[in-house]
Design a protein around this motif. Structure first.
Motif, short mmCIF file in Angstrom:
data_model
loop_
_atom_site.label_atom_id
_atom_site.label_comp_id
_atom_site.label_asym_id
_atom_site.label_seq_id
_atom_site.Cartn_x
_atom_site.Cartn_y
_atom_site.Cartn_z
N ILE A 1 3.82 21.05 4.12
CA ILE A 1 4.00 19.56 4.11
C ILE A 1 3.25 18.95 5.34
N VAL A 2 2.41 17.87 5.17
CA VAL A 2 1.64 17.13 6.33
C VAL A 2 2.46 15.77 6.54
N VAL A 3 2.88 15.50 7.73
CA VAL A 3 3.36 14.38 8.25
C VAL A 3 2.32 13.64 8.67
N ILE A 4 2.21 12.17 8.25
CA ILE A 4 1.20 11.31 8.90
C ILE A 4 1.99 9.91 9.31
N SER A 5 1.78 9.51 10.37
CA SER A 5 2.67 8.24 10.81
C SER A 5 1.69 6.99 10.62
N THR A 6 2.25 5.86 10.74
CA THR A 6 1.74 4.50 10.50
C THR A 6 0.91 4.15 11.61
N THR A 7 1.12 4.96 13.08
CA THR A 7 0.45 4.72 14.05
C THR A 7 -0.90 5.31 14.23
N GLU A 8 -1.15 6.28 13.23
CA GLU A 8 -2.25 7.10 13.33
C GLU A 8 -3.71 6.62 12.68
N GLY A 9 -3.70 5.64 11.74
CA GLY A 9 -4.95 5.30 11.12
C GLY A 9 -5.04 5.81 9.75
N GLU A 10 -5.62 5.08 8.95
CA GLU A 10 -5.77 5.37 7.60
C GLU A 10 -6.63 6.25 7.05
N CYS B 1 -1.97 21.05 1.65
CA CYS B 1 -0.71 20.55 1.74
C CYS B 1 -0.31 20.01 0.35
N GLN B 2 1.11 20.49 -0.15
CA GLN B 2 1.41 20.05 -1.49
C GLN B 2 2.25 18.66 -1.43
N PHE B 3 2.82 18.41 -0.22
CA PHE B 3 3.66 17.46 0.02
C PHE B 3 3.38 16.53 1.18
N GLY B 4 3.17 15.13 1.13
CA GLY B 4 2.76 14.43 2.36
C GLY B 4 4.04 13.56 2.60
N ILE B 5 4.18 13.25 4.02
CA ILE B 5 5.41 12.42 4.31
C ILE B 5 4.71 11.32 5.25
N ILE B 6 4.71 10.01 4.85
CA ILE B 6 4.26 8.89 5.73
C ILE B 6 5.34 8.20 6.45
N LEU C 1 -4.09 4.21 2.98
CA LEU C 1 -4.17 5.55 3.34
C LEU C 1 -3.97 6.59 1.99
N LYS C 2 -3.18 5.93 1.05
CA LYS C 2 -2.76 6.65 0.09
C LYS C 2 -3.98 6.87 -0.82
N THR C 3 -4.86 5.85 -0.84
CA THR C 3 -6.35 6.14 -1.60
C THR C 3 -7.15 7.34 -0.93
N ASN C 4 -7.07 7.23 0.46
CA ASN C 4 -7.77 8.25 1.15
C ASN C 4 -7.08 9.75 0.92
N ILE C 5 -5.88 9.71 0.71
CA ILE C 5 -5.25 10.97 0.52
C ILE C 5 -5.63 11.55 -0.84
N ASN C 6 -5.49 10.68 -1.72
CA ASN C 6 -6.14 10.74 -3.08
C ASN C 6 -7.32 11.33 -3.30
N LYS C 7 -8.20 10.74 -2.56
CA LYS C 7 -9.40 11.28 -2.72
C LYS C 7 -9.50 12.88 -2.13
N ILE C 8 -8.71 13.29 -1.49
CA ILE C 8 -8.67 14.76 -0.98
C ILE C 8 -7.93 15.29 -1.87
N ASN C 9 -6.91 15.12 -2.14
CA ASN C 9 -5.94 15.94 -2.75
C ASN C 9 -4.91 14.92 -3.71
N PRO C 10 -5.60 14.72 -4.98
CA PRO C 10 -5.22 13.72 -6.16
C PRO C 10 -3.55 14.41 -6.30
N ASN C 11 -3.43 15.55 -6.10
CA ASN C 11 -2.18 16.11 -6.71
C ASN C 11 -1.03 16.04 -5.40
N MET C 12 -1.36 15.82 -4.45
CA MET C 12 -0.18 15.63 -3.53
C MET C 12 1.06 14.71 -3.67
#
Lengths: 218, 119
Positions: free
Chosen positions: A139-148, A161-166, A182-193
């Motif tokens: 699981i990867v956690v990314i917070s809203t203070t970190e940058g898209e 990672c298979q699961f992402g927590i914003i 942020l979600k678009t960028n995650i999608n570019k790397i791992n569209p199945n997350m």
């Protein structure tokens, strides 16, 4: 004279990680490895989900990885959850948890009784992605203070990672943070997350994280 | 600083392989292959390697040569293979997300060069 070798550099780590999975499959213990940069809220999320998982009757253990201090382990053990601390400074201040330290940590639990073991990895988006811990899911956690753009900067982390927590969505009104970017960028790397939005403070989304765990029990 | 752990593993593996050779020569070169996804900083890895190698007589003169392999994706739907420069793991042709990374994740010791004939 040239001698061909062709040996994987992390072969020992990978072999031990497979051993861990064999062992935990035997006991039907779900092992989840949580990773993020420092301060995105891994421990705060755990503080919220652990009592709820316990209430539902699951036996949960936590392996805490930090370069130094037992502060996080204390926060978890305040919730009456069995916790094993790994301080990597004993192993040269490593920035990640390798399977060689996870295996003995797992053995401190009675795996036969454990439904879930959560590994809280060292806060870092680079090294932990490289080292298989023997977990079933990452699981990867990314917070809203970190940058898209973080997924684009640390692609391997978001790939493994298979699961992402914003996390920290309660702060959105005060930030210029574009969650859809942020979600678009995650999608570019791992569209199945699979992705959920959460706030450990207001407990928004915490139920969805619990659901994820329940859906992935062995 | 995962480079230090990786340098340590490189030295361990090279030592194991060197001992199998039954050879008195010095290792001159170690060829290490890493995929771009691994985000290894070559200077940091060389620094780690050059520090650790001092403890091993047979390795003191060795140079670590880092070969970086590109990220190549294969679309499992339309079978197209493509090298990428920007992280974008969706098939450009058909838009499928069913992608296999066929190069760019690996990390292995390819070979070593020793300055003497071995048995």
């Amino acid at each position: 004279m040239k001698i061909n070798i062709i040996r994987k550099v992390l072969e020992v780590n990978d072999r031990l990680a497979d051993e861990i999975r064999e062992k935990t499959n035997l006991y039907k213990t779900l092992v989840v490895n949580i990773m993020s940069s420092p301060g995105s809220g891994k421990t705060s999320i755990l503080e919220k989900i652990l009592p709820l998982l316990t209430e539902k009757g699951y036996n949960v253990g936590v392996i805490e990885g930090d370069i130094a201090t037992i502060k996080d382990a204390q926060r978890i053990s305040n919730k009456n959850i069995p916790v094993t601390q790994i301080n990597t400074d004993k192993f040269g201040g490593d920035c990640h948890l390798g399977s060689e330290v996870i295996l003995p940590a797992l053995e401190t639990f009675d795996l036969e009784k454990m439904d879930i073991v959560i590994i809280e990895n060292v806060g870092n988006l680079v090294c932990p992605a490289e080292f298989d811990t023997g977990s079933d899911y990452n699981i990867v956690v990314i917070s809203t203070t970190e940058g898209e753009d973080k997924p684009l900067k640390y692609p391997l982390m978001f790939r493994v990672c298979q699961f992402g927590i914003i996390n920290k969505i309660d702060l959105l009104p005060y930030l210029d943070f574009d969650i859809s970017e942020l979600k678009t960028n995650i999608n570019k790397i791992n569209p199945n997350m699979e992705i959920v939005e959460s706030s450990a403070k207001t407990v928004d989304g915490i139920e969805k994280i619990i659901n994820w765990f329940e859906n992935h029990l062995k | 600083m995962h480079e230090l752990s990786i340098a340590n593993n490189i030295v361990t593996i090279v030592e194991e392989e060197y001992k199998k050779l039954d050879c008195n020569g010095m290792v001159q070169k170690v060829y290490f292959n890493t995929g771009r996804m691994n985000a290894i900083i070559p200077d940091s890895l060389k620094f780690g390697f050059n520090t650790i190698k001092q403890n091993k007589v047979f390795l003191k003169e060795a140079e670590l040569i880092i070969i970086e392999s590109p990220i190549i994706l294969k679309c499992k739907k339309c079978n197209i293979e493509k090298e990428i420069d920007e992280p974008f793991f969706i098939c450009e042709k058909c838009g499928s997300t069913n992608i296999e990374v066929i190069s760019g994740m690996e990390m292995y010791i390819d070979s070593i060069e020793v300055d003497d004939n071995c048995n």
